[in-house]
Design an enzyme around this catalytic site. Sequence first.
Site, PDB file in Angstrom:
ATOM      1  N   ILE A  96       0.887  -1.161   0.000  1.00 59.68           N
ATOM      2  CA  ILE A  96       0.000   0.000   0.000  1.00 59.68           C
ATOM      3  C   ILE A  96       0.924   1.209   0.000  1.00 59.68           C
ATOM      4  CG2 ILE A  96      -0.290  -0.202   2.512  1.00 59.68           C
ATOM      5  CD1 ILE A  96      -3.031   1.210   2.167  1.00 59.68           C
ATOM      6  N   GLY A 108      -3.871   7.738   2.481  1.00 59.82           N
ATOM      7  CA  GLY A 108      -3.572   6.411   3.009  1.00 59.82           C
ATOM      8  C   GLY A 108      -4.727   5.836   3.808  1.00 59.82           C
ATOM      9  N   TYR A 142      -1.270   1.457  11.088  1.00 61.55           N
ATOM     10  CA  TYR A 142      -2.102   0.254  11.079  1.00 61.55           C
ATOM     11  C   TYR A 142      -2.798   0.052  12.416  1.00 61.55           C
ATOM     12  CZ  TYR A 142       0.182  -0.650   6.666  1.00 61.55           C
ATOM     13  OH  TYR A 142       0.646  -0.534   5.380  1.00 61.55           O
TER      14      TYR A 142
END
Length: 172
Positions: A96, A108, A142
């Site tokens: 990504i 993002g 994340y």
Amino acid sequence: MIRLHRCTAIDLPTLTKISRETFVTAFEKDNNPDDFAVYVAKAFSSKTLKEQLEDPDTLFYFVYDEHDVLVGYVKINQNNAQTELKEPTSVELERIYVLQQYQGKNIGSELLRKVIELASALKKKTLWLGVWEHNPRAIRFYERHGFVKFGEHPYFIGNDEQTDWLMGLQLN
């Protein structure tokens, strides 16, 4: 608002260019130049990317912004194309990347939400990824999106063995 475009063989030259550019920008400074050059030459060669594009379990998507400008890409692996789990109920987010000049614009986060939607549409229960243990910014990103560490695996840049954290997100 971003838009995804599923890559095909026609997109190979652009995919090769953006893959190299984003990876080099992100990691070149942190790696041995010789090992890094070997890795990039192989991992992001037109031949390697063409083979991956031809695999029905590997999905590449270009990411376009609201002005239809290419700002990044993602690579998703299912089934046996996954680098680790290879479970039919999981999907791997292998790459990504947002081009450097478009970072810091929330692309993002929006892109990760789109990937989660894709994984859910594929009827997957788990979205997982590997992230370099020395990339705290990505790890925090994340974690903010609900991913939790569940393991580690070795990742080689040339002959340099590094460690990736395996992080997963349970999907509804």
